[in-house]
Design a protein around this motif. Structure first.
Motif, PDB file in Angstrom:
ATOM      1  N   THR A 359      37.200   3.399  33.212  1.00 11.47           N
ATOM      2  CA  THR A 359      37.210   4.843  33.432  1.00 11.47           C
ATOM      3  C   THR A 359      35.998   5.460  32.744  1.00 11.47           C
ATOM      4  O   THR A 359      35.439   4.876  31.824  1.00 11.47           O
ATOM      5  N   TYR A 462      37.348   3.903  37.990  1.00  9.80           N
ATOM      6  CA  TYR A 462      36.596   2.981  38.847  1.00  9.80           C
ATOM      7  C   TYR A 462      37.555   1.928  39.378  1.00  9.80           C
ATOM      8  O   TYR A 462      38.195   1.212  38.609  1.00  9.80           O
ATOM      9  N   ALA A 500      36.717   6.316  42.031  1.00  9.33           N
ATOM     10  CA  ALA A 500      35.444   5.848  42.575  1.00  9.33           C
ATOM     11  C   ALA A 500      35.636   4.398  42.970  1.00  9.33           C
ATOM     12  O   ALA A 500      36.360   3.663  42.296  1.00  9.33           O
ATOM     13  N   ILE A 502      33.854   0.514  44.296  1.00  6.97           N
ATOM     14  CA  ILE A 502      32.807  -0.281  43.665  1.00  6.97           C
ATOM     15  C   ILE A 502      31.560  -0.408  44.538  1.00  6.97           C
ATOM     16  O   ILE A 502      30.761  -1.299  44.346  1.00  6.97           O
ATOM     17  N   CYS A 504      29.080   1.763  44.618  1.00  6.17           N
ATOM     18  CA  CYS A 504      27.936   2.454  43.997  1.00  6.17           C
ATOM     19  C   CYS A 504      27.340   3.489  44.940  1.00  6.17           C
ATOM     20  O   CYS A 504      26.179   3.876  44.797  1.00  6.17           O
ATOM     21  N   LYS A 509      34.086   7.418  47.053  1.00  5.32           N
ATOM     22  CA  LYS A 509      35.048   7.949  46.092  1.00  5.32           C
ATOM     23  C   LYS A 509      36.175   8.636  46.841  1.00  5.32           C
ATOM     24  O   LYS A 509      36.049   8.955  48.021  1.00  5.32           O
TER      25      LYS A 509
END
Ligand code: PLP
Length: 637
Positions: A359, A462, A500, A502, A504, A509
């Motif tokens: 987080t 995350y 979110a 993974i 990137c 999200k």
């Protein structure tokens, strides 16, 4: 969020996450705080704890994220729509029957179509195909000659020939004319093969429907024939002495129609068209309403696009009644009503389970008692603003603190501040914002500008999944899905966060969540524990998500596990599909992984030659690379 001293209960979690509202009776919470699932709506005596299933999945060597299917939830949904239509037909004394046809595009996975045809057999639940590939799949799966196989979509000669072959084998395969140009081809192929087709026409209704997916109805819809074009079809069929082939009228308003009034309007209009076709002498048997039966994703029971303002029962009764009202008035015999519900059948039975990796919190470090001598003047102002903050000057302090924060940033950009001083300035700023957020909670009227402040301070969780792969509609069209923790529901969730993934990617999200009052930008979550994974689930993801997903950042298909809940509350693992490996994914984008490995081997040998690594190290590095190729594309612990 301030933890309350009151005891937290699972009842409060149930309310907080709206389980009863969106869960349709399939989901509940155990007294020990675990999310439970049952295939018998509302009956939790034999429900299964989802965390137990996760444990079983991991014991079998499969990692998160996982799509979990509960096969008998699909059975329940198939029975629900069939039984409810039959009841409506009985109670209204309707003279025709009901037949369902599952549209393959909603979830094309073999396991899904297999499950539909297996359990659907006793209802003669058929299939709908919108392309050649789907027809080929349907012809391989469907053996029931009393069920319908509806062919929609653009049809070339091969498509039509396949459909005619299905008819030859005794399947009730209906070729639905979607475009004026299809008819001459169908007549030609029918003459050439000597097979008499079962024909349908897709009508463009003028009834419009709201909702995100509704543009396939209405005058401007891409598919279907207008009134004049349908009259042409009738005339051509008459001339070819094939009018008796025309047996079905089809329309599709669009998917997820939230408002029952739109469904009723369409039924009434289509019934008129049906009566018109009968009057023209067509040998009509079927009225096919397409899909549209919505799923209440947010549990609000409203005509909001993620919801629906009607029940399945109301849908069935209104459809049957709507057809009867028009046809009785015209003295036309009642047709077999066909619907092509996909979403409502399969949405409930899949959930996406994933773990939280980490987080991020937007919280300041503790501030010093006082600022050191010679601190930059703008930082001093920030600090003084913080000191003066109280309930009466919140807005003023908010304005000031933003102003001085900008001054601090500018000074840094101009080289007048060290990086360490800048960090101190940021810290004072965030401390002020936090205190403002706390004060705002006690204000009778929160100033407009401060409304977004909780969101700005919320955590980021995350999560081990890809929105693009597993929840494409959440990204592409802003669809809402229920999301919640699957355990620790007897503990108070003390954090507010957004999720979110993974990838990137800044679009990767989820920051829109279901809420009884509309849409929330954050959701309540538990604090992570050091020694324990934290698992979340996204629910009602069985429709449309699996094959619309893409390979963004080369994150592939997730593992899929299917369970069947037994009547005694135990469950069986009845299917597992391993997700894509890195090697699979690379080959989808045309890499030759052998060549890749060879090139990497050369790079490694080069390093040996130059003395960077030893041959033994080379072996270890190559092994790691090979393992990587065979591994899962998601985060593995
Ligand atoms: C997509 C589609 C369906 C499925 O609609 P749902 O709302 O998912 O039930 C049914 N019929 C046709 C022709 C479609 O294109």
């Amino acid at each position: 969020m301030t933890p309350t001293l009151e005891r937290w209960t699972v009842e409060r979690s149930k309310e907080l996450y709206g389980v009863q509202e969106w869960g349709a009776g399939f989901f509940g919470i155990s007294s020990s705080g675990n999310l439970q699932v049952t295939a018998d709506p509302g009956n939790f005596a034999n429900a299964v704890n989802i965390p137990d299933i996760i444990e079983g999945i991991q014991a079998r060597g499969l990692d998160m994220p996982v799509i979990l299917r509960v096969e008998n939830i699909l059975d329940t949904q198939i029975s629900l729509i069939n039984d409810t239509f039959v009841e409506a037909i009985k109670s209204l004394n309707y003279k025709g029957a009901y037949l369902g046809a599952y549209p393959i595009k909603v979830n094309q996975q073999q396991q899904v179509v297999e499950a539909v045809t297996r359990h659907g057999k006793k209802y003669h639940h058929g299939l709908e195909a919108g392309s050649k590939a789907e027809l080929i799949a349907a012809m391989g799966m469907l053996r029931d000659t009393e069920a319908v196989l509806v062919c929609n979509g653009y049809k070339d000669e091969e498509f039509i020939d396949l459909a005619l072959h299905a008819t030859q084998l005794g399947l009730k395969c209906v070729i639905v004319l979607e475009m004026p140009g299809e008819l001459p081809l169908v007549i030609e192929r029918s003459k050439a093969t000597g097979v008499k087709p079962i024909l349908g026409v897709r009508v463009k209704l003028s009834s419009q429907a709201g909702g995100l997916w509704a543009e396939s109805g209405g005058d401007r819809s891409i598919f279907g024939l207008n009134a004049a074009q349908i009259i042409d079809v009738i005339d051509v069929l008459k001339d070819s002495e094939m009018l008796d082939c025309l047996q079905l009228l089809h329309y599709h308003l669009g998917s997820q129609i939230p408002n029952i009034r739109e469904i009723r309007n369409a039924v009434a209009e289509a019934s008129r068209v049906y009566a018109g076709l009968v009057a023209e002498g067509a040998n009509m048997h079927y009225l096919d309403l397409g899909g549209g039966l919505a799923v209440d994703y947010d549990g609000t029971q409203t005509n909001f696009m993620s919801s629906r303002n009607y029940s399945v029962n109301e849908y069935c009764v209104d459809v049957v009644e709507g057809v009867m009202t028009v046809l009785d008035e015209q003295g036309v015999p009642h047709p077999t009503i066909v619907t092509e519900s996909g979403r409502a059948l399969v949405a409930y039975y899949s959930m996406l389970l994933f773990n939280v990796l980490d987080t991020a919190r937007f919280e300041p470090e503790p501030l010093p008692e006082s600022l050191p001598e010679g601190t930059n003047v703008h930082i001093q102002h920030l600090y003084e603003t913080l000191q003066s903050l109280n309930l009466r000057n919140v807005q003023e302090c908010f304005n000031d603190t933003l102003y001085y924060r900008d001054q601090v940033r500018q000074s840094f950009a101009q080289g007048k501040l060290s990086f360490r001083e800048r960090a101190l300035g940021d810290n004072v700023f965030w401390e002020t914002i936090h205190r403002i957020a706390k004060l705002a909670k006690d204000m009778p009227q929160v100033p407009h500008e401060l409304e977004g402040i909780t969101q700005a301070l919320s955590d980021i969780y995350y999560c081990n999944f890809s929105v693009f792969q597993s929840l494409p509609d959440a990204w592409a069209i802003g669809q809402l899905f229920p999301i919640m923790p699957v355990h620790r529901l007897d503990e108070i969730p003390t954090r507010e966060g957004l999720l979110a993934d993974i990838t990137c990617d800044c679009d990767g999200k989820i920051d829109r969540f279901i809420d009884s009052q509309g849409v929330k930008r954050t959701m309540p979550l538990h604090e992570l524990k050091d020694s324990e994974e934290y698992y979340l689930g996204t629910f009602l993801v069985g429709a449309y998500q699996e094959t619309l997903g893409d390979l963004h950042n080369l994150l592939g298909d997730t593992n899929i596990v299917t369970v069947r809940i037994r009547e005694n509350g135990e469950y069986d693992f009845v299917g597992e599909l391993e997700g894509d490996s890195v090697e699979d994914i690379l080959s989808y984008v045309e890499y030759d992984t052998r060549a890749l490995l060879n090139r990497f081997r050369e790079t490694a040998e080069d390093a040996v030659r130059k003395g960077r690594i030893t041959p033994t190290q080379r072996r270890e590095i190559l092994q790691a690379y090979k393992n990587g190729l065979q591994g899962y594309t998601y985060f593995e612990r």
